[in-house]
Design an enzyme around this catalytic site. Structure first.
Site, mmCIF file in Angstrom:
data_model
loop_
_atom_site.group_PDB
_atom_site.id
_atom_site.type_symbol
_atom_site.label_atom_id
_atom_site.label_comp_id
_atom_site.label_asym_id
_atom_site.label_seq_id
_atom_site.Cartn_x
_atom_site.Cartn_y
_atom_site.Cartn_z
ATOM 1 N N HIS A 266 34.074 2.550 54.698
ATOM 2 C CA HIS A 266 34.627 3.393 53.642
ATOM 3 C C HIS A 266 33.577 4.364 53.099
ATOM 4 C CE1 HIS A 266 35.453 3.979 49.240
ATOM 5 N NE2 HIS A 266 36.583 4.442 49.744
ATOM 6 N N GLU B 267 33.174 7.059 55.496
ATOM 7 C CA GLU B 267 34.296 8.004 55.361
ATOM 8 C C GLU B 267 33.975 9.063 54.298
ATOM 9 O OE1 GLU B 267 37.622 8.360 52.437
ATOM 10 O OE2 GLU B 267 37.987 6.445 53.448
ATOM 11 N N HIS B 268 33.482 8.611 53.144
ATOM 12 C CA HIS B 268 33.137 9.569 52.081
ATOM 13 C C HIS B 268 32.053 10.536 52.547
ATOM 14 C CE1 HIS B 268 34.731 8.162 47.995
ATOM 15 N NE2 HIS B 268 35.447 7.526 48.903
ATOM 16 N N GLU C 193 34.747 4.067 42.043
ATOM 17 C CA GLU C 193 36.008 3.802 42.738
ATOM 18 C C GLU C 193 36.243 2.295 42.850
ATOM 19 O OE1 GLU C 193 36.414 5.900 46.446
ATOM 20 O OE2 GLU C 193 38.187 4.774 47.033
#
Lengths: 423, 429
Positions: free
Chosen positions: A66, A69-70, A141
């Site tokens: 993840h 991904e960012h 997040e």
């Protein structure tokens, strides 16, 4: 490109495999104003331990897929997000347990946006400074997800069901785990999994399939070498690790996630197992089936309720989630009904009707270019032919549903995760 | 996509978007009444009770079975707020006849089922069934209470309640939890009869069928609704805040704080000549991935996990919504206002302007690819007789100038700030 015809659905898909190993699928829709492109790698939150280039096993921190991904949006000359936004295109991405997907829908300048998408995803650029900064953003997040009672119920359910399988790893990781991520970690993971042979490109809209393939061939670098070998843990037992888990949060009434641990489908059987499992979900939880109505009448369930089937390499489960004043009773009633149906059989008319409804729902689903592209990508990774679902439905019998009820919907394979209101 | 429109009676209309593009048809019927604290609860509860069963299909199991037989047609109630109106709808999405395995028509039986649910409910002693009213009342109360579960939308909801206190706009479209629980079958029945005879009625169909066929199906299935009625649809727009900026703070057991800020747009709404400029201004400021809030407040300063702005084009509001570390509230608020100040000073590049206009134009075009969004837009257009035709509006958006953006940005006035903080001691200091 090859043309795959699905006449029953009025759908034609163009497909090819590029010399670098990348699979490309194009769904031409002349009447649509927008185009949608989805570029995905078979790499997600559960792929934390894998064999590196040197043959050594590598343990990476939870949340790295993840995080990657960012950071993938960063390029040497800036940030792809802003570059595409300059065309009015809003690219985005998501990471699931087993996949990371990058996508955009655009109106014009598809070729420019497509080049940008393919390039920023396949060419890594990470710096220690940008990694440090992202730790702050993702930390926020993660905290937001930790405040979300539905997410919390879901992950606690996976942690209860699975003993060793890394699907129990939280996709975003924890504030603690992501603190260990460095630019080197990201390069290692990118190199291991962002290889054309481990990726797929699906495009839908008013586009020329051959142009899409040509651009992909031109922009996506890399050889057709296979991706890294991943360790998904020891053979997962059939039974769940914990049958019940509960915590309190500020919610108005209890939320729950009820899971049934399934058996992963053999290769080539994934679509069939999915359709059967989704029908079993309907048999138990559809408003047109008896059990749901009984629970609703008794005030044990309300309309904020959903059920679905999910699979990832090495695991598969059915899950129902919603709000209830008494989640344990819901679980007991569901198990009782499953046992009854497994023993007495499923009513033929109910089965036929739910099959008809499930077929219609999947046809409806095809309206969305986004959903279609993501389904095509998932099916590609699983070795399935998604748009063959009309034929697949025909081959499914009541006995398939009954067998699944008898094997999966039993006490030892059931886990219940509850989020209850604070006093 | 061809748009057809027809008045079936005073206050009753039918709009059709004819297209082969989708694999489905979408039919909706909407009853619109003014949003009012006295009637909102009944308005929200009526479709839920109706959805429990008709005379022909008196319980959910039989009703859902009928929808399953129509290839899993999704038939459901929706309650929407449009400005200061409450729109009570049933929406039905069903596969197009082309994909029916036995080649049968789906539109007519789907319309029939909707008409039956809306107009011919199952009764007990001449009113709604008591059990249905009680259970649905309790469920509605639960839904109202559950608003707090999603902190992001809760913060916006609380902001609007505070900012628009005393305006109809602040009335919850779901009504009031206590009223929902105390509802009786007799009271709800009276509200239902009043809704049927007074509300403005809007039918919408999108899909492959010809408009004449749709009209026939509607006339056949909804005959009792086709009588004339006068139902005004209005929205009181407050151009400016009524006083100095207010700050309201709530605390809850959360780890991430929420900061929401409400602005008045100086009376600019979707009917205004300045509206295209306002849309571009919003995209530039906080409504896109290269907006000032995203690039500066989120990415550059890392002050928020998210920070974005959105318009209510009917009421003339702009709301900024953000998730922040509780310790960063003051800095985040300052940064958010600084970015607005920059837009008002014209401190943005031509590239930013072009990108913002493209984002808005793409968004408008993209809505045409979703049957549900087309329905939603058509409803707004039909109710307020404005909102611009798709392509005209897109052209206006694309020709917005920097000066126009600065002008509308100067009209924006901060009205109310809402902060949702963690409980004392629960967060970092």
């Amino acid at each position: 490109m090859d043309k795959l015809e699905y006449t029953a659905l009025g759908q034609t898909i163009s497909h090819c495999v590029l010399p670098n190993g990348l699979n490309v699928y194009v769904d031409v829709r002349p009447e649509y104003g927008k185009q949608f492109a989805f570029f995905a790698t078979r790499y997600g939150g559960m792929d934390v331990r894998f064999r590196g280039e040197d043959g050594e096993w590598l343990d990476t921190p939870a949340g790295v897929a993840h995080f990657l991904e960012h950071k993938t949006f960063d390029t040497e000359d800036g940030n792809a997000l802003q570059r595409m936004a300059a065309n009015g295109t809003d690219p985005n991405a998501f990471t699931s347990s087993s996949m990371t997907g990058y996508f955009f829908d655009g109106v014009r300048g598809l070729e420019d946006d497509l080049r940008t998408l393919l390039s920023f995803v396949s060419v890594p650029w990470f710096t220690p400074e940008s990694v440090a900064k992202e730790q702050g953003i993702i930390g926020q997040e993660i905290r937001m997800c930790e405040d979300d009672p539905n997410d919390e119920a879901y992950y606690r359910l996976l942690e209860a069901m699975y003993i060793d399988h890394p699907v129990r790893t939280r996709v975003a990781g924890t504030v603690e785990s992501i603190a260990h991520i460095t630019a080197d970690t990201l390069y290692q993971c990118h190199q291991a999994f962002y290889r054309p042979s481990n990726m797929v490109l699906c495009v839908a809209g008013n586009v020329d399939p051959q142009r899409v393939a040509d651009i992909a061939q031109e922009v996506v670098q890399g050889t057709s070498a296979p991706a890294a070998v991943v360790d998904h843990g020891a053979q997962e037992p059939e039974h769940v690790g914990e049958r019940y888990t509960c915590r309190t949060m500020p919610v108005s009434i209890p939320l729950f996630a009820l899971g049934f641990k399934g058996t992963p489908a053999a290769r080539g059987e994934g679509l069939r197992q999915r359709l059967v499992a989704e029908l079993v979900c309907d048999i138990l939880f559809s408003p047109s089936a008896p059990l749901y109505n009984r629970l609703y009448e008794q005030g044990l369930l309300n309309s904020s309720f959903s059920s679905f089937y999910t699979s990832a390499p090495g695991c598969a489960w059915m899950m129902a989630a919603g709000e209830s004043r008494d989640p344990e009773r819901v679980r007991d009633e569901v198990l009782k009904e499953a046992a009854r149906l497994g023993a007495e059989g499923i009513d033929r008319r109910l089965w036929d009707r739910l099959k008809k409804a499930a077929y219609g729902a999947m046809v409806r689903h095809l309206n969305s270019m986004e959903d279609t592209c993501i389904e095509l990508a998932e099916a590609h990774f699983d070795g399935e032919d998604y748009l063959s679902f009309p034929q697949c439905f025909q081959s499914i019998e009541r006995a398939d549903g009954e067998a699944l009820l008898r094997t999966w919907c039993v006490e030892g394979r059931t886990a219940l995760s509850v989020i209850s209101p604070e006093e | 996509m061809l748009q057809h429109w027809k008045r079936l009676a005073d206050g009753v209309e039918l709009a059709v978007s004819r297209t082969d593009k989708f694999k489905t048809g979408l039919l909706s019927v909407t009853l619109t009444i003014p949003l009012d604290a006295d009637t909102a609860t009944a308005g929200a509860l009526i479709p839920e009770v109706l959805g429990r069963g008709s005379r022909n299909h008196p319980d959910m199991e039989r009703l859902s079975s009928a929808a399953d037989e129509l290839y899993g047609a999704s038939l459901g109630p929706v309650v929407r707020q449009r400005g200061e109106s409450q729109c009570v709808s049933f929406l039905c999405s069903f596969i197009d006849d082309r994909y029916a395995l036995d080649g049968s028509a789906v539109l007519e039986p789907a319309a029939g089922l909707m008409g039956e649910v809306l107009l011919d409910p199952v009764l007990q002693d001449g009113v709604f069934r008591q059990g249905y009213v009680e259970l649905e009342g309790a469920n509605l109360a639960d839904r109202i209470h559950a608003r707090m579960n999603d902190k992001r939308s809760w913060a916006i909801f609380r902001l609007i309640q505070e900012m628009c206190e005393g305006e109809r706009y602040a009335v919850d479209k779901l009504g009031d939890a206590e009223q929902a629980q105390a509802m009786t079958p007799e009271k709800l029945w009276a509200s239902y009869r009043s809704l049927l005879s007074n509300a403005k009625v809007t039918f919408y169909y999108g899909g492959a069928a010809q408009p004449e066929r749709v009209e026939d199906a509607v006339r056949q299935s909804f005959a009792p609704l086709l009588s004339g009625r006068s139902a005004p649809v209005r929205c009181q727009v407050e151009a400016r805040p009524r006083g100095p900026v207010r700050t309201v703070t709530d605390s809850m057991d959360v780890t991430q704080g929420k900061l929401a800020m409400g602005f008045r747009t100086g009376g600019i709404t979707m009917g205004s000549g300045d509206y295209p400029a306002l849309m571009v201004c919003n995209a530039l400021y906080g409504g896109s991935a290269n907006s000032k809030l995203f690039v500066n407040v989120r990415e550059r300063l890392s002050l928020c996990y998210y920070a974005s702005s959105a318009l209510d084009k009917i009421k003339g509001l702009m709301v900024v919504s953000s998730g922040v570390e509780p310790a960063q509230f003051d800095r985040a608020q300052e940064a958010i206002l600084n970015q607005l100040d920059a837009v008002q000073r014209g401190d943005f590049t031509q590239d930013e302007l072009v990108a913002a206009a493209r984002t808005v134009a793409n968004g408008l075009r993209g809505r045409l690819d979703s049957q549900g969004q087309v329905e939603d837009d058509q409803l707004t257009r039909l109710l307020f007789r404005t909102g611009g035709e798709g392509e005209d509006l897109i052209r206006s958006v694309e020709s917005v100038t920097a000066d126009q953006v600065v002008q509308v940005a100067k009209e924006l006035r901060l009205d109310t700030i809402y902060r949702l903080m963690g409980k004392e001691g629960a967060c970092c200091g």
